[in-house]
Design an enzyme around this catalytic site. Sequence first.
Site, PDB file in Angstrom:
ATOM      1  N   ARG A   3      37.014  47.147  35.819  1.00  0.00           N
ATOM      2  CA  ARG A   3      35.727  47.405  36.456  1.00  0.00           C
ATOM      3  C   ARG A   3      35.802  48.769  37.126  1.00  0.00           C
ATOM      4  O   ARG A   3      36.888  49.248  37.455  1.00  0.00           O
ATOM      5  CB  ARG A   3      35.390  46.329  37.493  1.00  0.00           C
ATOM      6  CG  ARG A   3      35.304  44.918  36.915  1.00  0.00           C
ATOM      7  CD  ARG A   3      35.020  43.911  38.016  1.00  0.00           C
ATOM      8  NE  ARG A   3      34.908  42.544  37.502  1.00  0.00           N
ATOM      9  CZ  ARG A   3      35.911  41.684  37.424  1.00  0.00           C
ATOM     10  NH1 ARG A   3      37.126  42.050  37.835  1.00  0.00           N
ATOM     11  NH2 ARG A   3      35.735  40.468  36.937  1.00  0.00           N
TER      12      ARG A   3
ATOM     13  N   LYS B   6      37.532  41.589  41.613  1.00  0.00           N
ATOM     14  CA  LYS B   6      36.382  40.763  41.981  1.00  0.00           C
ATOM     15  C   LYS B   6      36.864  39.386  42.424  1.00  0.00           C
ATOM     16  O   LYS B   6      37.702  38.766  41.777  1.00  0.00           O
ATOM     17  CB  LYS B   6      35.442  40.638  40.777  1.00  0.00           C
ATOM     18  CG  LYS B   6      34.089  40.023  41.111  1.00  0.00           C
ATOM     19  CD  LYS B   6      33.165  40.065  39.911  1.00  0.00           C
ATOM     20  CE  LYS B   6      31.804  39.497  40.237  1.00  0.00           C
ATOM     21  NZ  LYS B   6      30.893  39.529  39.083  1.00  0.00           N
TER      22      LYS B   6
ATOM     23  N   HIS C 184      30.509  50.189  32.793  1.00  0.00           N
ATOM     24  CA  HIS C 184      30.894  48.782  32.609  1.00  0.00           C
ATOM     25  C   HIS C 184      30.836  48.374  31.139  1.00  0.00           C
ATOM     26  O   HIS C 184      31.486  47.411  30.725  1.00  0.00           O
ATOM     27  CB  HIS C 184      29.971  47.887  33.442  1.00  0.00           C
ATOM     28  CG  HIS C 184      30.551  46.527  33.727  1.00  0.00           C
ATOM     29  ND1 HIS C 184      31.597  46.324  34.599  1.00  0.00           N
ATOM     30  CD2 HIS C 184      30.246  45.301  33.223  1.00  0.00           C
ATOM     31  CE1 HIS C 184      31.899  45.033  34.635  1.00  0.00           C
ATOM     32  NE2 HIS C 184      31.106  44.395  33.807  1.00  0.00           N
TER      33      HIS C 184
ATOM     34  N   ARG D   4      34.154  48.131  29.506  1.00  0.00           N
ATOM     35  CA  ARG D   4      34.869  46.865  29.751  1.00  0.00           C
ATOM     36  C   ARG D   4      34.433  45.818  28.729  1.00  0.00           C
ATOM     37  O   ARG D   4      35.275  45.107  28.159  1.00  0.00           O
ATOM     38  CB  ARG D   4      34.596  46.397  31.178  1.00  0.00           C
ATOM     39  CG  ARG D   4      35.170  45.028  31.539  1.00  0.00           C
ATOM     40  CD  ARG D   4      34.912  44.748  33.013  1.00  0.00           C
ATOM     41  NE  ARG D   4      34.972  43.332  33.348  1.00  0.00           N
ATOM     42  CZ  ARG D   4      36.089  42.695  33.705  1.00  0.00           C
ATOM     43  NH1 ARG D   4      37.239  43.335  33.743  1.00  0.00           N
ATOM     44  NH2 ARG D   4      36.054  41.412  34.027  1.00  0.00           N
TER      45      ARG D   4
ATOM     46  N   HIS E  83      38.710  36.725  34.514  1.00  0.00           N
ATOM     47  CA  HIS E  83      37.638  35.735  34.624  1.00  0.00           C
ATOM     48  C   HIS E  83      38.206  34.413  35.125  1.00  0.00           C
ATOM     49  O   HIS E  83      39.245  33.953  34.644  1.00  0.00           O
ATOM     50  CB  HIS E  83      36.965  35.506  33.266  1.00  0.00           C
ATOM     51  CG  HIS E  83      36.115  36.661  32.832  1.00  0.00           C
ATOM     52  ND1 HIS E  83      35.720  36.842  31.530  1.00  0.00           N
ATOM     53  CD2 HIS E  83      35.570  37.688  33.531  1.00  0.00           C
ATOM     54  CE1 HIS E  83      34.973  37.922  31.440  1.00  0.00           C
ATOM     55  NE2 HIS E  83      34.868  38.458  32.646  1.00  0.00           N
TER      56      HIS E  83
ATOM     57  N   TYR F 175      31.580  36.770  24.707  1.00  0.00           N
ATOM     58  CA  TYR F 175      31.927  37.816  23.736  1.00  0.00           C
ATOM     59  C   TYR F 175      32.004  37.274  22.310  1.00  0.00           C
ATOM     60  O   TYR F 175      31.954  38.045  21.363  1.00  0.00           O
ATOM     61  CB  TYR F 175      33.246  38.489  24.133  1.00  0.00           C
ATOM     62  CG  TYR F 175      33.156  39.189  25.464  1.00  0.00           C
ATOM     63  CD1 TYR F 175      32.394  40.346  25.610  1.00  0.00           C
ATOM     64  CD2 TYR F 175      33.797  38.680  26.593  1.00  0.00           C
ATOM     65  CE1 TYR F 175      32.281  40.981  26.837  1.00  0.00           C
ATOM     66  CE2 TYR F 175      33.696  39.314  27.823  1.00  0.00           C
ATOM     67  CZ  TYR F 175      32.924  40.457  27.932  1.00  0.00           C
ATOM     68  OH  TYR F 175      32.814  41.069  29.148  1.00  0.00           O
TER      69      TYR F 175
END
Length: 485
Positions: free
Chosen positions: A343, A368, A432, A435, A458, A467
């Site tokens: 990120r 995050k 982004h 990514r 994640h 994805y």
Amino acid sequence: MAYLHQLPVLFLNPLEHAGKAFIRIWHKPNSFISKRLKEAAWIKYSKTYKCFVMHHSNQAIEMMHQHFQGLAKVDTRYLYKPKRLRPALGTVILQQESAALTEPLEKVPVRPVVRLQPLEHQGKAYVQLSYQYNKEIYSCLKQSQVARWLSDMQCFVINAESQSMHLLLSELESVAQLWLAQTMQVKDMALQARLWEQSYQKGQGYIPCPLAYLEKLFLLNYSLSTIRTYHSLLLRFLNAHKDKGLDVLNAFSEEQINHYHRSMVQAGTYSVSFINQSINAVKFYFQRVLLRHEVQLNQVERPEKPERLPQVLSKQDVLKILSVTENLKHRCMLQLLYAGGLRIGEVINLKLTDVQSERNLLLIRGGKGKKDRTTLLSQKLLESLRAYYKVYKPKVWLFEGQTGGQYTVESIRNVFRACKEKAGVKAPATPHTLRHSFATHLLEQGTDLRYIQVLLGHRSSKTTEIYTHITTHALDKIVSPLDNL
């Protein structure tokens, strides 16, 4: 035969350029007309629009008629014709009540910026004040009770304490806006609120964000980014009803809160994320600060977030962007976004010690959700980073600004935007997007989804599964039933 003797026609069309009105002249190919236009001193050929143009004035039009009298007809039928509008993609008819929902927080006019960053001088901690020379700012600092000139460092400084910062804010309030360097941490929530609210007009009835709200978020270890978001959204809610006063607002019913957010939905100008975050911010205030447990807000109508697929660049487009990035530091930052799936905030938070070349790993600290993780360290990236280190010799942070300290998020966005435009990549994309492209290209290479989830950081595999909807992996092996008819 009469048709052959008709005069050629010059059509005058409206043209707006740089906020000024011009006339665009169009005619069928005719060497005599072109020569005659070149002879007119008030008419110029525009390389931008590839046609002859002149100022839009009655005098210029009259001179045009006289210049071509008996030689050509000057037609003005399109000059004053209403502008033809292209069909819109869609039209939304809003309810009457939503039209009344205006932005409750008015911004102050743009002011010069004074940047605050840490400075150590003779074993003592100071805050350095940096700004582009401005007579008013200089005058204020010369008369300041807290700022003083350090002749050794050739700059104004203040003591690194909360009280000095509060006084400086008051002294510079009318002439400048204070920005903190990313390396400065403010744990005084009253000061932090003043810094965040300095860009708003504080007219009659303005309600500042209650300090207890920010302190509660801080004590519960919410990230500064989340605190800032909640602060702005609660501030918006409070000032949308400032005519009622804070005491009345604190006694709002669940239906009154629901009405505010329903109006935002009906306005059609706010994203689903914005509305949901606003509901969370207001809910936190009523339940955790005011302790109004009878207001459950369970019936607040949250709009469903549309499941949009992320934008992904092809490998060719990524290569184009990286190839035109000539600045070594800029290329390393963009390579990091793509090679490790980072990120943008994780890139600027990297320290020199986070590059673990002997293990071919990058250590991401405090990503995050305040999670640490490791991700891939590409060999090509490692070579670029070694070349970058020899040239720039950063001290603490892997990427530092021109005046030291961390690089900024906005600077990376500007770098990416410029490189994308230079590469001629038309697909919509942000930093982004690199990514998203990293994850998609790994999946297309046959990498297991579980490993991709770990590399991206994640918490849930469902987040990573998105994805699978945009990859072309194995789709080329599927034959459409139409092809078998």
